[in-house]
Motif scaffolding. Sequence first.
Motif: not given
Length: 337
Positions: A13, A179-180, A183, A206-211, A213, A215
Amino acid sequence: MMTFQGSHILSVSQFDREAISKILSVSAQMAPYAMRQKRCHVLEGAILNNLFFEPSTRTRVSFGAAFNLLGGFVRETVGEENSSLSKGESLFDTARVISGYSDVIAMRHPKMHSVSEFAQGSNVPVINGGDGANEHPTQALLDLFTIQSEMTPHNKTLDGINITLMGDLKHGRTVHSLSKLLSLYNDVNITMIAPNELQMPDNVISTLENAGHKVTLTDKIEGNLACDVIYQTRIQQERFASPDEADLYRGHFSLNKEIYRQYCKDHTVIMHPLPRDSRPEANELDTDLNDLDNLAIFRQAQNGVLVRMALFALTLGVEDKLTQYEKPITWHSNKNI
Ligand code: CP
């Protein structure tokens, strides 16, 4: 961009794309030294303390080899039972003392966030070599380096990558960190194949979807392997309440040559952080794949040396001095991974 010199490396992060790009480019510069075409003694006299309170082969040895390859000395403590942590000493006190004996520390510990707790007591940079089921940032960086180098011949980049993660995604810290990092790139299409009970933690999804992507969560191999990269993982028995519970999931998503030929694309690269569990009841990555050019697992492990060399050079502030401290190799070497 983040300042590397003097910084701890605790979580992915803390990186943005610019910082990752810097790490990957310094990693590439380390190849001639790691491949024994030249030597570099830019860290001559410096001391790495490797503190590994949980089993490791690749991470511990490659941290040590990386430091040696830059000319530094390595001291090691392996197993909590061989440290005064077993007498009740706190992580803070251990860190304060060990940092007095070191220029940099690499640490692995079974408890989540323990390496960050340790770093609070350290006066020198601390690099997280894995803290429980939380993170494994240096593995994620070497995984990104590997994906980038394996995809370049196919004119593909990290942007737009189509990747499938498989296995124990709940406990696998390498897939959390990877995964992070993914993202941060654009248009990543990521499929996660796991039993429902071992799916990726919600915060990572959520980190991926909020960016932005895509999933896809599934418990089926069929139809989900036609991707650029398959990242297989082991059932992390050490994170289950009992070996019997881990037995429930072993062998569910084994990948072998027949499945590869049936479901993957010609260019699909297979990665695995290793160790792979080659016992018959698990066998998540069959040895019949060993002669497949697209099996990248050993190149991936070798890339760990480059990335860890880069992190030492950056945290100790010598990344611009490498060529000034080069020497020729004086012995026979035919390194070829
Ligand atoms: N990939 C990895 O962390 O391997 P080790 O557990 O052998 O260090």
